[in-house]
Design a protein around this motif. Structure first.
Motif, PDB file in Angstrom:
ATOM      1  N   HIS A 117      24.391  16.423  46.349  1.00  0.00           N
ATOM      2  CA  HIS A 117      24.373  15.318  47.298  1.00  0.00           C
ATOM      3  C   HIS A 117      25.816  14.899  47.565  1.00  0.00           C
ATOM      4  O   HIS A 117      26.630  14.859  46.654  1.00  0.00           O
ATOM      5  CB  HIS A 117      23.602  14.128  46.715  1.00  0.00           C
ATOM      6  N   THR A 118      26.149  14.612  48.803  1.00  0.00           N
ATOM      7  CA  THR A 118      27.485  14.107  49.111  1.00  0.00           C
ATOM      8  C   THR A 118      27.408  13.113  50.249  1.00  0.00           C
ATOM      9  O   THR A 118      26.582  13.261  51.151  1.00  0.00           O
ATOM     10  CB  THR A 118      28.479  15.231  49.467  1.00  0.00           C
ATOM     11  N   GLU A 119      28.229  12.102  50.177  1.00  0.00           N
ATOM     12  CA  GLU A 119      28.397  11.159  51.275  1.00  0.00           C
ATOM     13  C   GLU A 119      29.809  11.253  51.826  1.00  0.00           C
ATOM     14  O   GLU A 119      30.194  10.473  52.685  1.00  0.00           O
ATOM     15  CB  GLU A 119      28.080   9.739  50.797  1.00  0.00           C
ATOM     16  N   PHE A 120      30.583  12.224  51.316  1.00  0.00           N
ATOM     17  CA  PHE A 120      31.920  12.467  51.839  1.00  0.00           C
ATOM     18  C   PHE A 120      31.782  13.086  53.226  1.00  0.00           C
ATOM     19  O   PHE A 120      30.791  13.749  53.529  1.00  0.00           O
ATOM     20  CB  PHE A 120      32.688  13.446  50.952  1.00  0.00           C
ATOM     21  N   ARG A 121      32.801  12.885  54.032  1.00  0.00           N
ATOM     22  CA  ARG A 121      32.796  13.477  55.366  1.00  0.00           C
ATOM     23  C   ARG A 121      33.826  14.588  55.419  1.00  0.00           C
ATOM     24  O   ARG A 121      34.961  14.408  55.003  1.00  0.00           O
ATOM     25  CB  ARG A 121      33.110  12.423  56.412  1.00  0.00           C
ATOM     26  N   TYR A 122      33.388  15.716  55.934  1.00  0.00           N
ATOM     27  CA  TYR A 122      34.258  16.866  56.084  1.00  0.00           C
ATOM     28  C   TYR A 122      34.277  17.258  57.549  1.00  0.00           C
ATOM     29  O   TYR A 122      33.369  16.947  58.300  1.00  0.00           O
ATOM     30  CB  TYR A 122      33.749  18.034  55.233  1.00  0.00           C
ATOM     31  N   GLY A 123      35.305  17.970  57.932  1.00  0.00           N
ATOM     32  CA  GLY A 123      35.402  18.431  59.303  1.00  0.00           C
ATOM     33  C   GLY A 123      36.528  17.730  60.039  1.00  0.00           C
ATOM     34  O   GLY A 123      37.502  17.279  59.439  1.00  0.00           O
ATOM     35  N   ALA A 124      36.395  17.625  61.360  1.00  0.00           N
ATOM     36  CA  ALA A 124      37.429  17.048  62.217  1.00  0.00           C
ATOM     37  C   ALA A 124      37.215  15.547  62.382  1.00  0.00           C
ATOM     38  O   ALA A 124      36.086  15.083  62.502  1.00  0.00           O
ATOM     39  CB  ALA A 124      37.408  17.723  63.583  1.00  0.00           C
ATOM     40  N   PHE A 125      38.321  14.810  62.371  1.00  0.00           N
ATOM     41  CA  PHE A 125      38.323  13.370  62.575  1.00  0.00           C
ATOM     42  C   PHE A 125      39.251  13.091  63.749  1.00  0.00           C
ATOM     43  O   PHE A 125      40.384  13.587  63.779  1.00  0.00           O
ATOM     44  CB  PHE A 125      38.858  12.639  61.340  1.00  0.00           C
ATOM     45  N   VAL A 126      38.787  12.301  64.716  1.00  0.00           N
ATOM     46  CA  VAL A 126      39.595  12.012  65.899  1.00  0.00           C
ATOM     47  C   VAL A 126      39.451  10.552  66.271  1.00  0.00           C
ATOM     48  O   VAL A 126      38.346   9.991  66.220  1.00  0.00           O
ATOM     49  CB  VAL A 126      39.169  12.880  67.107  1.00  0.00           C
ATOM     50  N   ARG A 127      40.569   9.945  66.675  1.00  0.00           N
ATOM     51  CA  ARG A 127      40.528   8.561  67.170  1.00  0.00           C
ATOM     52  C   ARG A 127      41.656   8.388  68.174  1.00  0.00           C
ATOM     53  O   ARG A 127      42.791   8.762  67.919  1.00  0.00           O
ATOM     54  CB  ARG A 127      40.687   7.584  66.010  1.00  0.00           C
ATOM     55  N   SER A 128      41.346   7.829  69.343  1.00  0.00           N
ATOM     56  CA  SER A 128      42.342   7.533  70.379  1.00  0.00           C
ATOM     57  C   SER A 128      42.324   6.048  70.659  1.00  0.00           C
ATOM     58  O   SER A 128      41.253   5.454  70.778  1.00  0.00           O
ATOM     59  CB  SER A 128      42.038   8.302  71.667  1.00  0.00           C
ATOM     60  N   LEU A 129      43.524   5.472  70.778  1.00  0.00           N
ATOM     61  CA  LEU A 129      43.658   4.034  71.016  1.00  0.00           C
ATOM     62  C   LEU A 129      44.719   3.789  72.083  1.00  0.00           C
ATOM     63  O   LEU A 129      45.777   4.428  72.070  1.00  0.00           O
ATOM     64  CB  LEU A 129      44.069   3.324  69.724  1.00  0.00           C
ATOM     65  N   ARG A 130      44.423   2.861  72.961  1.00  0.00           N
ATOM     66  CA  ARG A 130      45.392   2.505  73.997  1.00  0.00           C
ATOM     67  C   ARG A 130      46.479   1.643  73.369  1.00  0.00           C
ATOM     68  O   ARG A 130      46.204   0.707  72.634  1.00  0.00           O
ATOM     69  CB  ARG A 130      44.719   1.736  75.130  1.00  0.00           C
ATOM     70  N   LEU A 131      47.732   1.982  73.687  1.00  0.00           N
ATOM     71  CA  LEU A 131      48.862   1.213  73.186  1.00  0.00           C
ATOM     72  C   LEU A 131      49.062  -0.040  74.025  1.00  0.00           C
ATOM     73  O   LEU A 131      48.725  -0.046  75.216  1.00  0.00           O
ATOM     74  CB  LEU A 131      50.133   2.071  73.211  1.00  0.00           C
ATOM     75  N   PRO A 132      49.617  -1.078  73.434  1.00  0.00           N
ATOM     76  CA  PRO A 132      49.856  -2.317  74.198  1.00  0.00           C
ATOM     77  C   PRO A 132      51.001  -2.130  75.197  1.00  0.00           C
ATOM     78  O   PRO A 132      51.799  -1.192  75.068  1.00  0.00           O
ATOM     79  CB  PRO A 132      50.233  -3.335  73.113  1.00  0.00           C
ATOM     80  N   PRO A 133      51.098  -3.019  76.196  1.00  0.00           N
ATOM     81  CA  PRO A 133      52.199  -2.940  77.164  1.00  0.00           C
ATOM     82  C   PRO A 133      53.547  -3.000  76.451  1.00  0.00           C
ATOM     83  O   PRO A 133      53.709  -3.731  75.469  1.00  0.00           O
ATOM     84  CB  PRO A 133      52.003  -4.179  78.034  1.00  0.00           C
ATOM     85  N   GLY A 134      54.493  -2.205  76.916  1.00  0.00           N
ATOM     86  CA  GLY A 134      55.833  -2.193  76.340  1.00  0.00           C
ATOM     87  C   GLY A 134      55.980  -1.295  75.128  1.00  0.00           C
ATOM     88  O   GLY A 134      57.053  -1.241  74.530  1.00  0.00           O
ATOM     89  N   ALA A 135      54.936  -0.575  74.744  1.00  0.00           N
ATOM     90  CA  ALA A 135      55.013   0.305  73.582  1.00  0.00           C
ATOM     91  C   ALA A 135      55.936   1.485  73.880  1.00  0.00           C
ATOM     92  O   ALA A 135      55.861   2.093  74.942  1.00  0.00           O
ATOM     93  CB  ALA A 135      53.627   0.813  73.206  1.00  0.00           C
ATOM     94  N   LEU A 136      56.810   1.782  72.929  1.00  0.00           N
ATOM     95  CA  LEU A 136      57.760   2.885  73.062  1.00  0.00           C
ATOM     96  C   LEU A 136      57.240   4.069  72.249  1.00  0.00           C
ATOM     97  O   LEU A 136      57.682   4.324  71.128  1.00  0.00           O
ATOM     98  CB  LEU A 136      59.146   2.448  72.582  1.00  0.00           C
ATOM     99  N   GLY A 137      56.291   4.783  72.826  1.00  0.00           N
ATOM    100  CA  GLY A 137      55.636   5.888  72.131  1.00  0.00           C
ATOM    101  C   GLY A 137      56.587   6.957  71.647  1.00  0.00           C
ATOM    102  O   GLY A 137      56.354   7.586  70.611  1.00  0.00           O
ATOM    103  N   ASP A 138      57.689   7.190  72.367  1.00  0.00           N
ATOM    104  CA  ASP A 138      58.666   8.203  71.971  1.00  0.00           C
ATOM    105  C   ASP A 138      59.381   7.841  70.671  1.00  0.00           C
ATOM    106  O   ASP A 138      59.986   8.689  70.035  1.00  0.00           O
ATOM    107  CB  ASP A 138      59.708   8.407  73.069  1.00  0.00           C
ATOM    108  N   GLU A 139      59.337   6.573  70.283  1.00  0.00           N
ATOM    109  CA  GLU A 139      60.027   6.118  69.083  1.00  0.00           C
ATOM    110  C   GLU A 139      59.067   5.814  67.925  1.00  0.00           C
ATOM    111  O   GLU A 139      59.447   5.186  66.944  1.00  0.00           O
ATOM    112  CB  GLU A 139      60.864   4.872  69.409  1.00  0.00           C
TER     113      GLU A 139
END
Length: 141
Positions: free
Chosen positions: A88-110
């Motif tokens: 029995h397992t309740e662990f999660r295996y495989g791919a995990f993905v999450r996308s979130l919108r950045l707030p205004p003025g976010a400097l993603g390159d940094e």
């Protein structure tokens, strides 16, 4: 900072948990097999946006990918099944993905990231907007 008060983190974590658990416990409505969400905490200050993500048991050097494109931060991770003979397992295996919108003025390159004790922390600095005084704009004919 202009726009700081306008950005709000997603307000649907309970809905996310409900869907992730199989639409309220209805096993016939499970999500995409092998694709799991990532639980996160978000913090916004005047000079940075900080995202903390639960990713225990991940090999940082080969199993995590962080991208920023069009003001969207995307986390991808993968955890392989380590044991084959479990009852029995309740662990999660495989791919995990999450996308979130950045707030205004976010400097993603940094953006920068650290990983400690199963928690990935991504820090994205925000542009410091100088406050400007209101001015009247004349209308010409």
């Amino acid at each position: 900072m202009a726009g700081l008060l306008e950005w709000r983190p997603p307000v649907l974590p309970d809905l996310f948990d409900w869907i992730e658990s199989g639409l309220g416990g209805f096993p016939a409505h499970r999500g995409v097999p092998g694709l799991h969400g990532i639980r996160v905490e978000q913090q916004l200050t005047e000079d940075a946006y900080t995202l903390r993500a639960e990713l225990p048991g991940i090999d940082v050097e080969k199993d995590i990918e962080i991208t920023v494109a069009d003001d969207v931060l995307t986390l991808r991770a993968e955890r392989g099944d380590e044991t084959k003979d479990k009852h029995h397992t309740e662990f999660r295996y495989g791919a995990f993905v999450r996308s979130l919108r950045l707030p205004p003025g976010a400097l993603g390159d940094e953006a920068s990231a650290t990983y400690k004790d199963g928690i990935l922390t991504v820090t994205v600095p925000l542009a410091t907007a100088e406050k400007t005084e209101a001015r009247t704009i004349p209308v010409r004919r």
